[in-house]
Design a protein around this motif. Structure first.
Motif, short mmCIF file in Angstrom:
data_model
loop_
_atom_site.label_atom_id
_atom_site.label_comp_id
_atom_site.label_asym_id
_atom_site.label_seq_id
_atom_site.Cartn_x
_atom_site.Cartn_y
_atom_site.Cartn_z
N LYS A 259 -43.21 -44.27 -98.26
CA LYS A 259 -42.82 -44.06 -99.66
C LYS A 259 -41.73 -43.00 -99.76
O LYS A 259 -40.82 -43.12 -100.57
CB LYS A 259 -44.05 -43.66 -100.48
N SER B 102 -44.82 -39.96 -104.77
CA SER B 102 -44.27 -40.78 -105.86
C SER B 102 -42.83 -40.33 -106.11
O SER B 102 -42.30 -39.46 -105.41
CB SER B 102 -45.10 -40.59 -107.13
N SER C 283 -48.34 -44.53 -95.14
CA SER C 283 -47.87 -44.90 -96.47
C SER C 283 -47.04 -43.78 -97.09
O SER C 283 -46.07 -44.04 -97.80
CB SER C 283 -49.06 -45.24 -97.37
#
Length: 335
Positions: free
Chosen positions: A304, A284, A300
């Motif tokens: 990200k 994140s 992923s």
């Protein structure tokens, strides 16, 4: 017939970047944890266009309780006279050599195979793997879920003995072939991931396993994931922000991992936690650092990290950084 469906495509131009051969693999195991063992293995060797070249199957004596017999059907009596993994490691390796390992949920099969080779002090000649779940997602196949039986039903492949390694490998080989041709026709980049052999590991059985041969895994066996959930203590330090390339790690930094590591992932995570770092299960904007040996992989986490501008280092650099983690500022403890 499945061959009829791919006959026309087999004569079409083929992407030059595609692998020259595949090893479709299935392993049945005593369970899903780091100390579990392989009880049977099967390999279907395919050529560049997915045509079957050879097949191979073996039982393996796990030297422990066989685990979920109600799933794989292999009892202690059946496995008692089977060869140990070290005795079939060479032949298994010959079936994999120079090929891309293909499996349904390939992370699980590769993790079990790499651990067995590490125990046997032998090399596993696999450098890339391809997960048919990831390929199905890339192709956008209209599947109700990502179980092997759903993929098989989509292509009309009949399962005969579910959770028997040889039949599961056959089913997957027959379902992989049309998926491979669809990908080739679309000029799709195959979702290949690097395979990092283990050089350091720990079998560290849980207390439940110490009961010995009478161990019953019904309460801990989780078919949804190969790595059972593990409760870790909360990091006692606040997040100091992102890692500055060329600098040092600081206690409290949030570290995420992606892909295979030569040190067993749980050992690496344990060392990071002992150093005062926080293990993040996803990436994140708050993630301080992503550790991966394959930064170009289509996962992923790497995607990200690129979008957030998260710093990325490989395992070797991370291990070096772990030896000099800067203490959190005085009074920075959460408590």
């Amino acid at each position: 017939m499945l061959e009829d469906r791919t006959a026309a495509a087999s004569s079409a131009p083929w992407p030059a970047a595609y692998p020259q051969g595949y090893a479709v693999v299935d392993v049945e195991t005593t369970g899903l944890a780091r100390d579990d063992r392989i009880v049977s293995a099967a390999v279907y060797q395919l050529d560049a266009r997915g045509r079957v070249e050879d097949q191979w199957y073996t039982l393996v004596n796990p030297e422990r309780d066989p685990g979920p017999v109600w799933i794989h059907g292999l009892t202690s009596e059946v496995l008692d006279g089977a060869p140990l993994f070290g005795e079939i490691a060479g032949e298994f390796a010959q079936r994999l050599d120079g090929r891309v390992l293909v499996a349904h949920n390939a992370a699980f099969d590769w993790s079990m195979i790499s651990r067995e080779y590490a125990r046997a002090r032998a090399d596993v000649p696999v450098r890339q793997r391809l997960c048919t779940i990831a390929l199905s997602k890339e192709l956008g196949l209209p599947l109700p879920n990502h179980k092997l039986e759903s993929l098989a039903a989509h292509y009309g492949v009949v399962q005969q003995r579910a959770h028997h390694a040889l039949d599961d490998a056959r089913v997957l080989a027959e379902a992989f072939r049309p998926s491979l041709h669809l990908a080739a026709e679309a000029g799709l980049r195959l979702p290949l991931l690097a395979c990092q052999p283990l050089t350091e590991w720990s079998d560290g059985p849980s207390p439940a396993r110490s009961a010995g041969i009478g161990y019953q895994p019904s309460s801990s066996y989780r078919p949804a994931t190969w790595r059972p959930s593990r409760k870790r203590p909360a990091c006692p330090y606040p997040n100091p922000g992102r890692y500055a390339p060329g600098g040092q790690l600081v206690q409290g930094m949030r570290v995420a991992f992606s892909g295979d590591t030569s040190i067993d992932r749980e050992l690496l995570e344990d060392r990071a936690i002992d150093a005062g770092l926080h293990i993040a299960t996803s990436v994140s904007r708050l993630t301080s650092l992503l550790v991966t040996n394959d930064p170009d992989s289509p996962t992923s986490k790497t995607a990200k990290a690129r979008s957030f501008g998260t710093p990325v280092v490989d395992e070797a650099v991370f291990v070096q950084l772990l030896s000099h983690v800067t203490p959190a500022p005085t009074g920075a403890n959460r408590a």
